[in-house]
Motif scaffolding. Structure first.
Motif, PDB file in Angstrom:
ATOM      1  N   TYR A 120       0.584  -1.212   0.067  1.00 58.02           N
ATOM      2  CA  TYR A 120       0.113  -0.338  -0.333  1.00 58.02           C
ATOM      3  C   TYR A 120       0.676   1.042  -0.193  1.00 58.02           C
ATOM      4  N   GLU A 121      -0.055   2.274  -0.126  1.00 54.29           N
ATOM      5  CA  GLU A 121       0.753   3.770   0.212  1.00 54.29           C
ATOM      6  C   GLU A 121      -0.251   4.723   0.729  1.00 54.29           C
ATOM      7  N   THR A 122      -0.371   5.446   1.301  1.00 56.68           N
ATOM      8  CA  THR A 122      -0.825   7.020   2.180  1.00 56.68           C
ATOM      9  C   THR A 122      -0.194   8.047   0.834  1.00 56.68           C
ATOM     10  N   PHE A 123      -2.248   8.869   1.465  1.00 55.73           N
ATOM     11  CA  PHE A 123      -1.334  10.324   0.871  1.00 55.73           C
ATOM     12  C   PHE A 123      -2.338  10.710   1.648  1.00 55.73           C
ATOM     13  N   THR A 124      -2.068  12.494   1.890  1.00 48.94           N
ATOM     14  CA  THR A 124      -2.587  13.331   1.596  1.00 48.94           C
ATOM     15  C   THR A 124      -2.915  14.433   1.531  1.00 48.94           C
ATOM     16  N   ASN A 125      -1.759  14.157  -0.229  1.00 48.92           N
ATOM     17  CA  ASN A 125      -1.864  15.518  -1.235  1.00 48.92           C
ATOM     18  C   ASN A 125      -2.768  14.913  -2.405  1.00 48.92           C
ATOM     19  N   VAL A 126      -4.075  15.648  -3.124  1.00 49.38           N
ATOM     20  CA  VAL A 126      -4.597  14.689  -4.362  1.00 49.38           C
ATOM     21  C   VAL A 126      -3.621  15.028  -5.251  1.00 49.38           C
ATOM     22  N   GLU A 127      -2.531  15.026  -5.745  1.00 48.99           N
ATOM     23  CA  GLU A 127      -2.112  14.981  -7.000  1.00 48.99           C
ATOM     24  C   GLU A 127      -1.069  14.661  -6.867  1.00 48.99           C
ATOM     25  N   GLU A 128      -0.553  13.805  -5.503  1.00 43.52           N
ATOM     26  CA  GLU A 128       0.627  13.132  -5.525  1.00 43.52           C
ATOM     27  C   GLU A 128      -0.520  11.823  -5.789  1.00 43.52           C
ATOM     28  N   ALA A 129      -1.968  11.729  -5.009  1.00 41.81           N
ATOM     29  CA  ALA A 129      -2.767  10.254  -4.971  1.00 41.81           C
ATOM     30  C   ALA A 129      -2.960   9.584  -6.900  1.00 41.81           C
ATOM     31  N   LEU A 130      -3.311  11.471  -7.397  1.00 44.93           N
ATOM     32  CA  LEU A 130      -3.713  11.030  -9.063  1.00 44.93           C
ATOM     33  C   LEU A 130      -2.129  10.456  -9.695  1.00 44.93           C
ATOM     34  N   LYS A 131      -1.335  10.891  -8.930  1.00 44.53           N
ATOM     35  CA  LYS A 131       0.342  10.763  -9.943  1.00 44.53           C
ATOM     36  C   LYS A 131       0.365   9.367 -10.066  1.00 44.53           C
ATOM     37  N   TYR A 132       0.261   8.830  -8.724  1.00 47.08           N
ATOM     38  CA  TYR A 132       0.260   7.093  -8.165  1.00 47.08           C
ATOM     39  C   TYR A 132      -0.365   6.389  -9.283  1.00 47.08           C
ATOM     40  N   LEU A 133      -1.633   6.494  -9.624  1.00 43.91           N
ATOM     41  CA  LEU A 133      -2.507   6.334 -10.223  1.00 43.91           C
ATOM     42  C   LEU A 133      -1.817   5.654 -11.594  1.00 43.91           C
ATOM     43  N   GLU A 134      -1.473   6.811 -11.988  1.00 49.29           N
ATOM     44  CA  GLU A 134      -0.766   6.847 -13.673  1.00 49.29           C
ATOM     45  C   GLU A 134       0.425   5.452 -14.033  1.00 49.29           C
ATOM     46  N   LYS A 135       1.057   4.688 -12.885  1.00 49.26           N
ATOM     47  CA  LYS A 135       1.604   3.505 -12.492  1.00 49.26           C
ATOM     48  C   LYS A 135       1.161   2.742 -11.991  1.00 49.26           C
ATOM     49  N   CYS A 136       0.222   2.307 -11.377  1.00 54.38           N
ATOM     50  CA  CYS A 136       0.032   1.093 -10.676  1.00 54.38           C
ATOM     51  C   CYS A 136      -0.747   0.306 -11.131  1.00 54.38           C
ATOM     52  N   PRO A 137      -0.646  -0.916 -10.954  1.00 54.39           N
ATOM     53  CA  PRO A 137      -1.270  -2.061 -11.647  1.00 54.39           C
ATOM     54  C   PRO A 137      -2.641  -1.288 -11.375  1.00 54.39           C
ATOM     55  N   GLU A 161     -11.695   4.620 -13.341  1.00 53.09           N
ATOM     56  CA  GLU A 161     -12.444   4.232 -12.200  1.00 53.09           C
ATOM     57  C   GLU A 161     -11.704   4.990 -10.271  1.00 53.09           C
ATOM     58  N   ALA A 162     -10.593   4.941 -10.356  1.00 52.49           N
ATOM     59  CA  ALA A 162      -9.842   5.152  -9.388  1.00 52.49           C
ATOM     60  C   ALA A 162      -9.604   6.100  -8.949  1.00 52.49           C
ATOM     61  N   VAL A 163      -9.527   7.589 -10.591  1.00 44.90           N
ATOM     62  CA  VAL A 163      -9.476   8.724 -10.405  1.00 44.90           C
ATOM     63  C   VAL A 163     -11.126   8.764  -9.811  1.00 44.90           C
ATOM     64  N   THR A 164     -11.787   9.076 -10.325  1.00 42.76           N
ATOM     65  CA  THR A 164     -13.170   8.917  -9.305  1.00 42.76           C
ATOM     66  C   THR A 164     -12.896   9.273  -8.086  1.00 42.76           C
ATOM     67  N   ALA A 165     -12.799   7.855  -7.599  1.00 40.80           N
ATOM     68  CA  ALA A 165     -13.232   7.851  -6.179  1.00 40.80           C
ATOM     69  C   ALA A 165     -12.111   8.507  -5.122  1.00 40.80           C
ATOM     70  N   VAL A 166     -10.857   8.928  -5.815  1.00 44.31           N
ATOM     71  CA  VAL A 166      -9.995   9.302  -5.199  1.00 44.31           C
ATOM     72  C   VAL A 166     -10.393  11.347  -5.123  1.00 44.31           C
ATOM     73  N   LYS A 167     -11.175  11.760  -6.255  1.00 43.28           N
ATOM     74  CA  LYS A 167     -11.852  13.000  -6.393  1.00 43.28           C
ATOM     75  C   LYS A 167     -12.775  13.092  -5.504  1.00 43.28           C
ATOM     76  N   SER A 168     -13.389  12.493  -5.294  1.00 40.88           N
ATOM     77  CA  SER A 168     -14.621  11.859  -4.385  1.00 40.88           C
ATOM     78  C   SER A 168     -14.443  11.920  -3.016  1.00 40.88           C
ATOM     79  N   TYR A 169     -13.405  11.352  -2.888  1.00 40.23           N
ATOM     80  CA  TYR A 169     -12.869  11.087  -1.004  1.00 40.23           C
ATOM     81  C   TYR A 169     -12.398  12.347  -1.156  1.00 40.23           C
TER      82      TYR A 169
END
Length: 416
Positions: A120-137, A161-169
């Motif tokens: 797992y990875e933990t995020f408090t910054n939305v931009e970093e979370a979205l960046k991580y979604l570019e490369k995760c399986p 779907e992951a981008v939608t979830a991250v943004k809604s949260y």
């Protein structure tokens, strides 16, 4: 004994029913309770939810033991407040309750003590979370860090779907702050199992395993719910799975509880995933599950009050919990439209012959009449020597329960 039971769901009705069976119990106050606890043997509802008011009530009524059903009061320190006043209470203290209250806290705990879990990875910054979604399986899992009433987990098949979830949260804040910190976790493929357990901080005794059915529709389709039914024991929890769980999850969790010095005399619920690579821990809950409780407690032969007392006295190492043979299924009857929009206030009728096999959740009693008051209205129990017999019993018993718009899955106990 006079007990105070905190909560208002189907879990609390099942707890009240089981606790009332103890010869040691004279009276159970349920705060705030529901329509089921209102009519349960030895029970009386009291309309209190504030922790300080509950402390005052326990003092005034000279309550012998308080049992906490839901997670919110536990993560808000109810155990600490009761103990400070010298009141006996069953549940983990606030620091230990963070195992459920914060996903990042629990994942760090798992990592520290070598508990087998997903990467797992933990995020408090939305931009970093979205960046991580570019490369995760993919698929990947997005989880809200805080409490989100069992709804803060999204299994995302693709980046969109992951981008939608991250943004809604994180941006839309649909969980009122609980999703400001998130976890993005490796997706584990397999079969889930629920293992409710009891601990006194020195010993953990697992209960009979359960198999929850989360999705609203047959075949495990549609949106997630709080749970649409449970089969116990879980047929996927074989002896090998249980050994893997006990060695790599339960024992290491107990080491962590001891090392951290947690004051933990309560329930610890392990949500596990059984995969081809072994058994992994998905999450901890620090209380009984709903609707797992309804099936598991129905199979418990032991006096639950005595089991709780053994935990409070740190005597679980000398305790054997007895279980009835056979299989128990509970099927949840929900309001039409759940988990989306639904209407309330419909009259519920329950035939006397199945009264002892119905646990009410989203229901209230008005002038002696039961009415729907939530999404998951009630659970109907089925028992049998085999899975087939238990299923047949449950679905036969449903015929004796009615309310307008009642909806239930027809495949509880058969779908993976």
């Amino acid at each position: 004994m006079k007990l105070l039971l905190i909560g208002s769901g189907g879990r609390e009705h099942a707890l009240a029913w089981k606790l009332a069976k103890s010869a040691k119990v004279e009276k159970i106050f349920v705060a705030p309770g529901n329509g089921g606890t209102a009519i349960e043997n030895k029970c009386e509802n009291v309309n209190i939810t504030d922790i300080d008011e509950l402390v005052k009530f326990a003092q005034k009524e000279i309550i012998d033991l308080t049992i906490v059903g839901p997670e919110d009061p536990l993560t808000n320190g109810i155990v600490n407040k009761f103990k400070k006043e010298g009141l006996k209470i069953f549940g983990p203290a606030e620091s230990a309750a963070q195992l459920e209250g914060s996903k990042s806290f629990s994942k760090e705990f798992m990592k520290k003590y070598g508990v087998k879990t997903a990467e797992y990875e933990t995020f408090t910054n939305v931009e970093e979370a979205l960046k991580y979604l570019e490369k995760c399986p993919y698929p990947t899992v997005v989880k809200a860090d805080g409490l989100a009433a069992g709804k803060g987990v999204a299994i995302c098949e693709n980046k969109e779907e992951a981008v939608t979830a991250v943004k809604s949260y994180m941006v839309d804040d649909i969980f009122n702050g609980a999703g400001q910190k998130i976890i993005i976790e490796e997706f584990l493929e397999g079969v889930e199992a629920s293992i409710l357990s009891i601990t006194d901080g020195k010993t953990i005794i697992p209960f009979i395993s359960g198999k929850d059915h989360k999705q609203i529709f047959d075949g495990g389709k549609g949106p997630n719910t709080g749970g649409m039914g449970v089969l116990a024991p879980n047929p996927y929890v074989t002896e090998d799975v249980m050994k893997d769980f006990e060695d790599n999850i339960m024992a290491k969790t107990l080491t962590g509880i001891r090392e951290e010095g947690f004051d933990y005399k309560g329930i610890i619920f392990f949500g596990i995933m059984i995969t081809k690579k072994g058994t992994y821990l998905l999450e901890y809950n620090v209380r009984m599950g709903d609707p797992e409780t309804q099936s598991v407690l129905y199979l418990m032969e032991s006096d639950f009050v005595e089991v709780i007392e053994a935990a409070l006295h740190e005597e679980l190492d000398k305790t054997i919990i007895k279980w009835n043979d056979g299989v128990c299924i509970n099927v949840v009857l929900a309001s039409k439209g759940y988990p989306g929009e639904f209407t309330k206030g419909h009259e519920i009728t329950i035939d006397e012959k199945v009264k002892d096999k119905v646990f009410l959740a989203g229901a209230k009693a008005e002038d002696g009449i039961l009415k729907t008051n939530g999404g998951r209205v009630l659970s109907v129990i089925g028992l049998g020597k085999t899975l087939e017999e238990a299923r047949e019993d449950a679905y036969e018993n449903i015929k004796f329960v009615t309310f307008e718009g009642a909806y239930w899955r027809t495949d509880i106990g058969t779908h993976k």
